[in-house]
Every structure is written in C-alpha cells, then in structure tokens.
Design an enzyme around this catalytic site. Structure first.
Site, PDB file in Angstrom:
ATOM      1  N   SER A  80       0.814  -1.219   0.000  1.00 13.23           N
ATOM      2  CA  SER A  80       0.000   0.000   0.000  1.00 13.23           C
ATOM      3  C   SER A  80       0.846   1.267   0.000  1.00 13.23           C
ATOM      4  CB  SER A  80      -0.938   0.007   1.209  1.00 13.23           C
ATOM      5  OG  SER A  80      -0.211   0.080   2.420  1.00 13.23           O
ATOM      6  N   LYS A 109      -6.185   4.937   7.992  1.00 15.74           N
ATOM      7  CA  LYS A 109      -5.017   5.694   7.542  1.00 15.74           C
ATOM      8  C   LYS A 109      -5.314   7.202   7.495  1.00 15.74           C
ATOM      9  CE  LYS A 109      -3.092   1.876   4.854  1.00 15.74           C
ATOM     10  NZ  LYS A 109      -2.827   1.323   3.512  1.00 15.74           N
TER      11      LYS A 109
END
Length: 808
Positions: A657, A700
């Site tokens: 990611s 996040k």
C-alpha cells in the site's frame, strides 16, 4: 486536469433514520432468520436434507460471525419435526462379562426398563428366601436327605450282616472303619489270634480281605451318593427358585414382548438367577465355615445383584424431537464415551455399569455441533471422529488400549450403530487446510456452509438489519433502541465492513456494541438506547485500546518520530500504514525517503536488504522499478542506482500500500522537485502507473488527521487515496466536519501522474507527437535526469574511468 478533493458527502454515507417505520425497537417483532446469508441457508438446507453417508457440514466464516446461532436455530426448527431416537442401555453379558451388550428401546422406555429391573431385584430378594423357608421346600429337601441317609445306612447294614456271617466284626473308629475276627461275640486280640491254627488264621485272613475290598467299594460309593444327593438338592433349589422367579420375569416379558432384545435379555437374566440362587439367600447362610466356625472374608466388591442392573446410557423424552448436542470440549472421551473404574483391594476394576456416554451417543439420531479448532487440538479426537463416521458405529475404547500403553484387560462394550449429522464450525483457513492436507475430509464433510462477512447495503437490507438489531436487543434483555440509535449502529457496521456500500454481518461485534450502549444508557438513566449512547460505546471501545496509538502520536508531536506536516522536501514523503494490536486497528504515518544517483539500473529496497521487508512489499518495489524502466528513456539503458527506506521503522514492513508513496519519493529525487509535506499518501501502484485500492483507508486517513490536528490544522493538509477506495470511506464525524470546514482534505487519484502533480504542484506531463515530455514537467525532468545518467555512464565506460558517482 486538477485533482479536486472529495466532498463531505462522499466521506461518510449515513443511514437515514427516517426510513424506519418505528420510533423504538420495542414496537417491532423479532427478525426471523439471518439476513444476507442466503448462500449459507441454502447449503444448510441441502446438507441436512441429504441422508446419504458423508454429507456432514462445515460452517466456515470468521469467529463471531454468528455461525453457531444460525446453525443452532436452523437445527432446532428441523429437529422438532423429526422423531426422537431410541434409548440405549448396556446390560451384563452373562456368558462374557468383558463384552457388555447394547440394547435399543423406544424413546422413554429405557428409564422404565431400568426401574423395572431395580424393582425385580427387590422382589427377588424377598421372594427367593421365602421359597426356601416354605414347608414344601423343607419337606422335599428332608425327603432327599432321608433318602441319602437310608441308602448309606442300608449299605452299611448289608456290610455288617456279611461280616457277622463270617464272624468278623465291623468296627467304627475315629480314623474310619476296620475289620476284626471274633469268637463267641468277642473280638479276638493278637495273642488270641496267634493261638489259632494256621488253617483257621488263613480262613479269617481270606474273609477279612474280601470284606475289606467290599467295604472299600462301599465307602468309595458314599461320596458319589453324596454328590448325587447334592445335585438333587441343587435341582430342587433351582426348581424352587424358578417357581419364584418365573412369574415375576414373565410379567416383564409380557410388558416388553414387542422388543425382542429385551425379551432375550430377560431369558438370560432368569437363567442366571436360577443358576446363582444362593446369592439371594440371607448372608449368614452363604458364609464359608470350617468345622462349624465362620471363616474371615475379604471385603467384597459391588453387590451381586448389580449384574442385573441396566446401565441407561441414553434416555429421551417420548416426544422431544431429534437431539441437538454442542460439545464445547471435544476430547476423545467426551466424543465416544469412557469406561470408569473403581479402586478395590489396591487394584482398579470396572463393569458394565461404569460405561459412560459421549457426545456422539447423545447426538445419535440427531445433530452434533463441534468447533473445528478445538477438535483438532485434542489428541486423537479428529482421527476418532473420522473413524466413527466411516464405520457408522460408536466403539468405546480407552486411549491406553488404543495406544498399547497398558495390556490389562478391560471392557469391550458392543458397538452402537450411529446415525448423526455433524456440523463443524471453524474459520476458512482451517477448512482449506483440511481440504488440502486430509484426503478423508472431502469424503466425510461434503457440504461447505460459507457465511458471508457482509451484505449489500440497500434500503431493504437496512430495514431488515434494523429488525435484527431489535431482535438481538430483546433476546439479550437490553433496552430498546430508538431509530436514531439503530441508524448509528448500522453506520458503525458499515465502518466495520470498511465499505459504504456494505454492512458487516459480524454478529459478535454487533451484539457487543448494543450491550455496551445499553450500559451507557443505564448510566444516563435512559429508558431507551439513544444515538448518544451508541456514540459513547464506540468512543469507549476505542479509548480502552488506543494507549499505544496515542503514545505514537505523542512521539510524533514531540519530534521523536520525524513526520513533517508542512513545508517541501525533495525525495521525502509521508506514507501511511495500518497497525493491528489485538482487535484494534489504527493508521499511522511513516516517513519514506528516496535517494538516486548514477548506477547500473538498480532500485535498492533497504527494508528488503536487511530482511525487514515482506514479500508483498518487495513485490511493490519491483513493480515501481518496472514502471520507471517502462515509462522513461526507452532508447537509453537505465543507468540508475536508487534506494528507498521507511525511516525510523524497526519492525517488519509488509504490504504494497506504500508503493505509490515510494514511487512519488523516487520521482521527486530524480526530478529534483520538492514534495509538499502537508500531504500523506496511500495506495499501491502497477507497472502502468495506475493507483490501486488498498485496505484500511479509513484508519489511515484518521491516523494522519490526528497528527495534523495535534499540531494544528492549517487548511492545506490532506491525504491522497486511490479513487477505487472512495466507496470504502466511512470516516469519523470529526474528520468529516474538518473537511466540511475546509481544514482538511481527501484527494482521490487514479494515476501516478495525478498524484505527483498534486504533491509537487507541477504538471506530470505527457509525451507529444515527437515522443517527448514537456521540459518543465515532472516526467520531463525525470527523463532528463535519467538521460544524463546514461550519457555520463557511457562516457565513463568509453574513457574506462572508474565511476565516482553523480548524486542528485
């Protein structure tokens, strides 16, 4: 094209409380069944409906998904329509006590037989002694004894007569019978015998010898006569016992005439009682004696009449339906039963009354629910379950016998036929491991019941989910929820699914949230659970587990962990990752840096070099290397040496990611353009430069938002996410409010070009008709650097001068 931030409406899609027709969940009826589990319901119906061998079920899904509740509920409805299975009991095998016999009876009859046999023993203990005290018995026994005595007296009288005829006396001494000559009715002594002539002595000796032979024969016959007398008395005793027993057992035969196994057993019981009638006589009459004195006896074991007991292994109610058994500890003995022992005279002994059933016995004729992981963790349990299902019978054996640890004798109970549906509950990885590693698994568990982790979000499912929440609150005796609380619960379940278009079907998390909201409602003296109570429950859940998260954030604010949220730096970017501690997930930014110089076309992943990078992370680095090689300087060799690192990272780095962030940092290092540090980035990238979806996007964004908020929101801070992740956004209300107030932003990007343009403020640039990037674009500057590296390397090779390096 300028990338615009997402509007607040796209950051959190709320459930509309006005769609519910109720004000409170106490106004609606219970939800019937589970929503969104059509596949699992269909598999259950199929697997439980097929009666052929091997069609057992494995319900697979994450722990807490509600597998047990759904399976149990479905089975209860099905079991109620099925007949109750037979009762089973073990009885003594009179021909071989080591092999108890199993008897099946109609449901409810097992307990009746056990009580009947107990009553029979009581009746026999009264009836048999009375028979032996009757006048008839005493008369007949006396006749037999007198007959024996007369026979013995007659034989001895005949012997006496013969001796008299030959003038020989038959003398009875303490040591036995002896013969002696006599004259004038007087026994001759040795001296008198010596005075007789030799002829007279010879005649007397001959007569004595003949009489001795005849006496010996007579005396030898007496024990045989005694034996015959005892046999006759024994025959009389058995006859009298049979007269007392027969009518009692005959009544039981009539009662159980339609159960052949019981009738046959009663025949064997009658035969054994008649053969062992003395065991029912008063204890004093059975004590051994010596010369009329009682002998001492060892302590006895269980009473004799226990051999006629019935060990009721399983008892059912006549109209109770098929059994449903959930064995929480599926060990070997708990599955197939065990044989208990008692201590006697320093040794262990057992009998058929000490056989105990297992879960398979209790579930016989019905359904058995087992946890797959617990089953596999118990020694011998998994192999035993497979053996039982394959053989179709339950055989009770001790582990010591199976493993040959001991060689002492034990019971070998007759196996009981098995007809059961086994439902294993477990997670998916266990199912796939068993399928791959155990060839017998597919033969025995042919039906997979796959539970969905989430369901599609639409108006119908939201309505059904509201009914489910109402049912759970009522089932767990919680306060009712108002419609706003229900809507907030559904919002949270969408967050658990990490998708604004899906709702999590994880039942444990749902129930936990409602129960905790009920607590907070009680703290506020609310009669109903409100939206505020649900909010408090969610906040309290996070607060109880966020100590480490807060500690990391504090260290960033204090400058211990270096994260820049303002300014511009070349080759440096804020990447985002998700950490998982226990059940708590949270996002945290990490500084990623890149350095580039003249080299041989290698991008070094420092995390991989020191074995801190996982395989997926390394794959991401290789992909971005492929992107660089494929996009730039197609006519030149790639003469690049670059390094990438997660700064202040001391644990394993896994996942791809951050590959887009690493690529942005590398492009910045090659182009010399600074990256705006107010941004954080997440997203994986492919070799075509497309930014791909990642997981944990909400955590996040919120993790970076917390850092910016702690330092002070500037209004230009934000996060770049893949466009494919927009549908997954279910951000907290405070983040949405910050975006609405222009203090924070979330940018969707689809390509690397969109992302680098936003991060540097410089257009990425596209190739023109001549195949060239604009000189002042990001791509143009990157390609110019790579061409310069290549030309410099070529000139160095031609001059055969060692490469000293050129850093940029």
């Amino acid at each position: 094209m300028t990338t615009r931030p997402l509007t607040p409406e796209l950051l959190h899609r709320h459930c509309d409380p006005q769609q519910f027709s109720f004000d409170s969940t106490d106004e609606v009826e219970d939800q019937v069944g589970f929503i969104g589990q059509e596949r699992a319901t269909e598999a259950l119906r199929f697997g439980l409906g097929v009666t052929h061998k091997g069609y057992n079920l494995y319900a697979l899904g994450p722990a807490g998904a509600g597998k047990f509740a759904m399976v149990r509920g479905y089975l209860e409805d099905l079991a109620a329509q099925r007949p109750m299975p037979s009762d089973w009991c073990y009885v003594n095998n009179f021909s071989d006590a080591r092999k108890p016999q199993a008897i099946a009876l109609p449901a409810g009859k097992g307990a009746v037989l056990m009580q009947d046999m107990e009553q029979l023993i009581i009746d026999l203990q009264e009836a048999i002694p009375l028979v032996f005290e009757s006048d008839e018995y005493h008369t007949r026994r006396q006749a037999l004894e007198e007959h024996f005595e007369e026979r013995q007296e007659h034989a001895m009288a005949a012997m006496q007569k013969k001796a008299e005829e030959k003038h020989i006396a038959l003398i009875n001494t303490p040591t036995g019978f002896t013969l002696g000559p006599k004259k004038d009715d007087k026994i001759l002594g040795p001296e008198q015998f010596e005075k007789l002539s030799e002829e007279q002595q010879a005649v007397i000796e001959k007569d004595v010898k003949e009489l001795q032979d005849e006496l010996r024969k007579t005396l030898h016959a007496i024990p045989q006569w005694q034996k015959e007398a005892k046999e006759e008395i024994g025959k009389l005793n058995r006859e009298m016992t049979a007269s007392a027993v027969h009518h009692l057992i005959d009544a039981l035969r009539e009662k159980y005439r339609r159960i052949p196994a019981v009738s046959a057993y009663l025949d064997r019981v009658e035969e054994d009682i008649v053969s062992n009638y003395q065991q029912f006589l008063p204890r004093d009459e059975r004590k051994p004696t010596l010369l009329g004195l009682p002998l001492g006896q060892h302590e006895e074991g269980p009473p004799w009449h226990y051999r006629y007991r019935v060990n009721l292994l399983l008892a059912h109610e006549a109209n109770g339906g098929a059994p449903i058994v959930h064995e929480d500890l599926p060990g070997y003995n708990n599955l197939v039963g065990r044989i208990e022992h008692r201590a006697h005279l320093g040794a262990l002994e057992t009998d058929f009354t000490m056989i105990r059933p297992g879960a398979l016995h209790r579930a016989n004729g019905g359904y058995l629910i087992l946890d797959a992981l617990k089953l596999l963790m118990q020694p011998f349990a998994w192999e035993t379950l497979k053996r039982v299902l394959q053989s179709g019978e339950i055989r009770i054996e001790s582990l010591a016998q199976i493993t040959s640890l001991i060689s002492t004798q034990s019971l070998e109970p007759e196996p009981i036929p098995l007809e059961v549906k086994v439902v294993l509950l477990g997670e998916r990885h266990i199912y796939y491991l068993l399928q791959a590693l155990d060839p017998e698994f597919d033969e025995l568990f042919k039906v997979a019941v796959d539970f969905d982790d989430e369901l599609r979000r639409d108006s119908r499912n939201e309505q059904d989910y509201g009914l489910l929440i109402a049912s759970l609150a009522r089932h767990h005796e919680l306060r009712p929820l108002d419609r706003f609380a229900v809507a907030r619960v559904i919002d949270h379940c969408m967050r658990l699914a990490d998708d604004s278009e899906r709702i999590s079907s994880h039942m444990r998390s749902l129930v936990d949230l409602i129960q905790q909201a009920d607590y907070w409602a009680g703290e506020e003296d609310n009669n109903r659970i409100t939206r505020g109570d649900v909010e408090k429950a969610i906040e309290a859940q996070i607060h109880r587990a966020d100590r480490f998260q807060k500690r990391l954030q504090q260290e960033v604010v204090r400058g211990t962990l270096m994260i820049a949220t303002a300014g511009e730096v070349v080759g440096q970017i804020n990447g985002l990752s998700v950490m998982l501690l226990g059940g708590q997930r949270f996002g945290h930014p990490t500084r990623i840096t890149a350095r580039a110089r003249l080299g041989k076309g290698q991008v070094v992943d420092i995390e991989r070099e020191v074995e801190l990078g996982g395989p997926i992370h390394s794959k991401g680095v290789y992909i971005l290397s492929g992107f660089i090689a494929g996009r730039y300087v197609p006519d030149y060799p790639l003469s690049l040496s670059a390094s990438l690192v997660f700064e202040q990272s001391y644990g394993e780095v896994e996942g791809d990611s951050a590959s887009s962030a690493e690529l942005y940092a590398l492009l910045s290092a090659l182009s010399g353009l600074a990256i705006k540090q107010q941004f954080a980035v997440t997203g994986s990238v492919n070799q075509l430069g497309e930014v791909q979806a990642i997981g944990g996007v909400n955590e996040k964004i919120e993790g970076y938002y917390e850092i910016c908020k702690a330092r002070g929101l500037s209004g230009d801070q934000g996060v770049l996410i893949p466009s494919a992740n927009v549908k997954h956004l279910m951000l907290r209300e405070d983040v949405v409010e910050a975006v609405k107030g222009g203090k924070f932003a979330v940018y969707p990007v689809s390509t690397v070009d969109e992302g680098i343009a936003l991060l540097t403020g410089i257009a990425a640039g596209e190739r023109d008709g001549n195949g060239l990037f604009p000189e002042d674009s990001v791509n143009g500057l990157v390609e110019a650097s790579l061409i310069r590296f290549s030309e410099r390397l070529q000139s160095l090779d031609e001059a055969a001068i060692p490469v000293k390096g050129e850093e940029q």
